[in-house]
Write a protein that holds these residues in place. Structure first.
Motif, mmCIF file in Angstrom:
data_model
loop_
_atom_site.group_PDB
_atom_site.id
_atom_site.type_symbol
_atom_site.label_atom_id
_atom_site.label_comp_id
_atom_site.label_asym_id
_atom_site.label_seq_id
_atom_site.Cartn_x
_atom_site.Cartn_y
_atom_site.Cartn_z
ATOM 1 N N GLN A 41 0.904 -1.219 -0.006
ATOM 2 C CA GLN A 41 0.111 -0.002 0.015
ATOM 3 C C GLN A 41 0.903 1.359 0.104
ATOM 4 O OE1 GLN A 41 -3.416 -0.029 -0.529
ATOM 5 N NE2 GLN A 41 -3.234 2.047 -0.633
ATOM 6 N N ALA A 42 1.979 1.236 0.579
ATOM 7 C CA ALA A 42 2.810 2.393 0.968
ATOM 8 C C ALA A 42 3.417 2.693 -0.561
ATOM 9 C CB ALA A 42 3.804 2.346 1.838
ATOM 10 N N SER A 43 3.830 1.706 -1.335
ATOM 11 C CA SER A 43 4.225 2.009 -2.794
ATOM 12 C C SER A 43 3.150 2.459 -3.686
ATOM 13 C CB SER A 43 4.638 0.749 -3.158
ATOM 14 O OG SER A 43 5.962 0.115 -2.834
ATOM 15 N N GLU A 44 2.078 2.216 -3.308
ATOM 16 C CA GLU A 44 0.737 2.584 -4.170
ATOM 17 C C GLU A 44 0.651 4.050 -3.791
ATOM 18 O OE1 GLU A 44 -2.424 -0.196 -4.633
ATOM 19 O OE2 GLU A 44 -3.974 1.841 -4.773
ATOM 20 N N ASP A 45 0.665 4.304 -2.511
ATOM 21 C CA ASP A 45 0.269 6.025 -2.000
ATOM 22 C C ASP A 45 1.461 6.918 -2.502
ATOM 23 O OD1 ASP A 45 -1.810 4.748 -0.740
ATOM 24 O OD2 ASP A 45 -0.877 4.636 1.153
ATOM 25 N N ARG A 46 2.683 6.140 -2.508
ATOM 26 C CA ARG A 46 3.727 7.318 -2.867
ATOM 27 C C ARG A 46 3.782 7.388 -4.382
ATOM 28 N NH1 ARG A 46 8.098 8.249 0.095
ATOM 29 N NH2 ARG A 46 8.359 7.430 2.046
ATOM 30 N N LEU A 47 3.225 6.461 -5.210
ATOM 31 C CA LEU A 47 3.001 6.608 -6.680
ATOM 32 C C LEU A 47 1.800 7.743 -7.031
ATOM 33 C CD1 LEU A 47 2.885 3.024 -8.208
ATOM 34 C CD2 LEU A 47 4.228 4.756 -9.092
ATOM 35 N N ILE A 48 0.921 7.474 -6.109
ATOM 36 C CA ILE A 48 -0.246 8.360 -6.544
ATOM 37 C C ILE A 48 -0.029 10.062 -6.028
ATOM 38 C CG2 ILE A 48 -2.402 9.202 -5.711
ATOM 39 C CD1 ILE A 48 -2.998 5.909 -5.683
ATOM 40 N N ALA A 151 0.793 2.449 -15.944
ATOM 41 C CA ALA A 151 1.619 0.926 -15.920
ATOM 42 C C ALA A 151 2.166 0.614 -14.314
ATOM 43 C CB ALA A 151 2.776 1.133 -16.912
ATOM 44 N N ALA A 152 2.696 1.665 -13.683
ATOM 45 C CA ALA A 152 3.239 1.336 -12.503
ATOM 46 C C ALA A 152 2.040 1.045 -11.425
ATOM 47 C CB ALA A 152 3.930 2.596 -11.915
ATOM 48 N N LEU A 153 0.912 1.721 -11.427
ATOM 49 C CA LEU A 153 -0.345 1.415 -10.604
ATOM 50 C C LEU A 153 -0.812 0.342 -10.901
ATOM 51 C CD1 LEU A 153 -1.237 3.435 -8.209
ATOM 52 C CD2 LEU A 153 -2.722 4.246 -9.638
ATOM 53 N N ILE A 154 -1.061 -0.133 -12.303
ATOM 54 C CA ILE A 154 -1.576 -1.369 -12.469
ATOM 55 C C ILE A 154 -0.764 -2.372 -12.134
ATOM 56 C CG2 ILE A 154 -2.056 -2.771 -14.519
ATOM 57 C CD1 ILE A 154 -3.758 -0.577 -15.490
ATOM 58 N N ALA A 155 0.541 -2.447 -12.257
ATOM 59 C CA ALA A 155 1.390 -3.580 -11.745
ATOM 60 C C ALA A 155 1.315 -3.607 -10.268
ATOM 61 C CB ALA A 155 2.877 -3.179 -12.013
ATOM 62 N N GLU A 156 1.116 -2.541 -9.562
ATOM 63 C CA GLU A 156 1.181 -2.740 -8.107
ATOM 64 C C GLU A 156 -0.407 -3.413 -7.761
ATOM 65 O OE1 GLU A 156 3.860 -2.051 -6.170
ATOM 66 O OE2 GLU A 156 2.575 -3.273 -4.768
ATOM 67 N N ARG A 157 -1.239 -2.890 -8.318
ATOM 68 C CA ARG A 157 -2.773 -3.458 -8.008
ATOM 69 C C ARG A 157 -2.801 -4.766 -8.402
ATOM 70 N NH1 ARG A 157 -6.364 2.133 -8.676
ATOM 71 N NH2 ARG A 157 -5.686 3.057 -6.641
ATOM 72 N N ALA A 158 -2.140 -5.185 -9.323
ATOM 73 C CA ALA A 158 -2.234 -6.547 -9.847
ATOM 74 C C ALA A 158 -1.744 -7.433 -8.876
ATOM 75 C CB ALA A 158 -1.491 -7.023 -10.978
ATOM 76 N N LYS A 159 -0.712 -6.866 -7.811
ATOM 77 C CA LYS A 159 -0.336 -7.880 -6.965
ATOM 78 C C LYS A 159 -1.089 -8.162 -5.458
ATOM 79 C CE LYS A 159 4.109 -5.916 -7.925
ATOM 80 N NZ LYS A 159 5.035 -4.672 -7.374
ATOM 81 N N ARG A 160 -2.275 -7.543 -5.612
ATOM 82 C CA ARG A 160 -3.400 -7.905 -4.576
ATOM 83 C C ARG A 160 -3.830 -9.244 -4.615
ATOM 84 N NH1 ARG A 160 -6.570 -2.209 -5.040
ATOM 85 N NH2 ARG A 160 -5.770 -1.089 -3.346
#
Lengths: 160, 106
Positions: A41-48, A151-160
């Motif tokens: 989640q922290a990586s996703e938040d930092r990306l946003i 692309a970065a966000l989709i890659a991170e969310r795909a890991k859920r």
């Protein structure tokens, strides 16, 4: 005496089967596939947050008169975003099975530095000093970051 | 529980895991082509506007490759995760059956 021996043998046999099955189960459990890093989640938040900062930067530059769009005025923004991206990259590097997200972050950082260098070069050019960051280039660069971050966000969310 | 039933349930669980991820991946792959078309149009507009020097045009064409790489790396993560979920669903089903077997035998 014979019956006591039979009971003992049966009990040993049952114990052996239980141990064998326990070993099989633990072997199968050890085989669980672990090919992708868990969602972070922290990586996703930092990306946003980095993407928000980049968008605010482009809004500000669009609202600035063309002749005042020189690099020095925006140097601080470039440095701040570069720091955010480097911190994010460090985080991605420390995660196991995360080579894809790490490379996407490298691509974003390189794009940012390339765009920064272009802005600096245009600002120093006598030919382009009147408008070192034209609107059509702003639109082009905005799209570049939207695509990379998506692309970065989709890659991170795909890991859920 | 017999082995055939366990195996068929395990394969079913794996298939379900893949099916759950497939629509998202398909949608993203479609959107990649549209996004590349959109940015190439913006590149042409900027070129026509004289907003880019020769060095920048060269850098932006290279950038297109970098963006495409980022996009397909994301697809790679989606595919890997689907495969991981499928493998774990398969192993999980077999594992559960084995645990039930232990209860029965001991």
């Amino acid at each position: 005496m014979q019956s006591k021996n039979k009971t003992l043998a049966a009990s040993k046999w049952r114990m052996a089967i239980a141990v064998l099955l326990a070993c099989t189960v633990s072997l199968v459990s050890g085989c669980a596939a672990d090919w992708v890093a868990p969602h972070d989640q922290a990586s996703e938040d930092r990306l946003i947050s980095a993407y928000e900062r980049i968008n605010r930067f482009y809004d500000e530059i669009t609202d600035t008169a063309p002749a005042e769009r020189g690099y020095p005025r925006f140097a601080r923004h470039y440095a701040d975003v570069a720091t955010d991206l480097r911190v994010l990259l460090l985080r991605q590097k420390t995660r196991a099975n995360n080579s894809e997200s790490e490379k996407i972050t490298v691509n974003i950082l390189e794009s940012w530095e390339k765009t920064r260098e272009q802005h600096r070069r245009y600002s120093e050019s006598a030919e382009r000093r009147k408008n070192p960051y034209p609107d059509t280039k702003i639109n082009l660069d905005r799209q570049q970051f939207e695509d990379h971050f998506k692309a970065a966000l989709i890659a991170e969310r795909a890991k859920r | 529980m017999d082995w055939k039933t366990v195996w068929s349930e395990a394969v079913g669980a794996a298939e379900k895991a893949v099916k759950a991820k497939a629509p998202g991946a398909r949608k993203f792959v479609k959107s990649i082509a549209e996004a590349r078309k959109k940015r190439l149009e913006l590149l042409l507009l900027a070129m026509a506007d004289g907003a880019l020097d020769e060095q920048t045009i060269d850098e932006e064409l290279k950038e297109e490759k970098a963006i495409l790489e980022s996009e397909f790396l994301a697809v790679q993560v989606m595919v890997k995760k689907a495969a991981q979920d499928a493998a774990n669903a398969l192993i999980g089903t077999i594992e559960k059956a084995l645990f039930k077997g232990i209860d029965f035998v001991v």
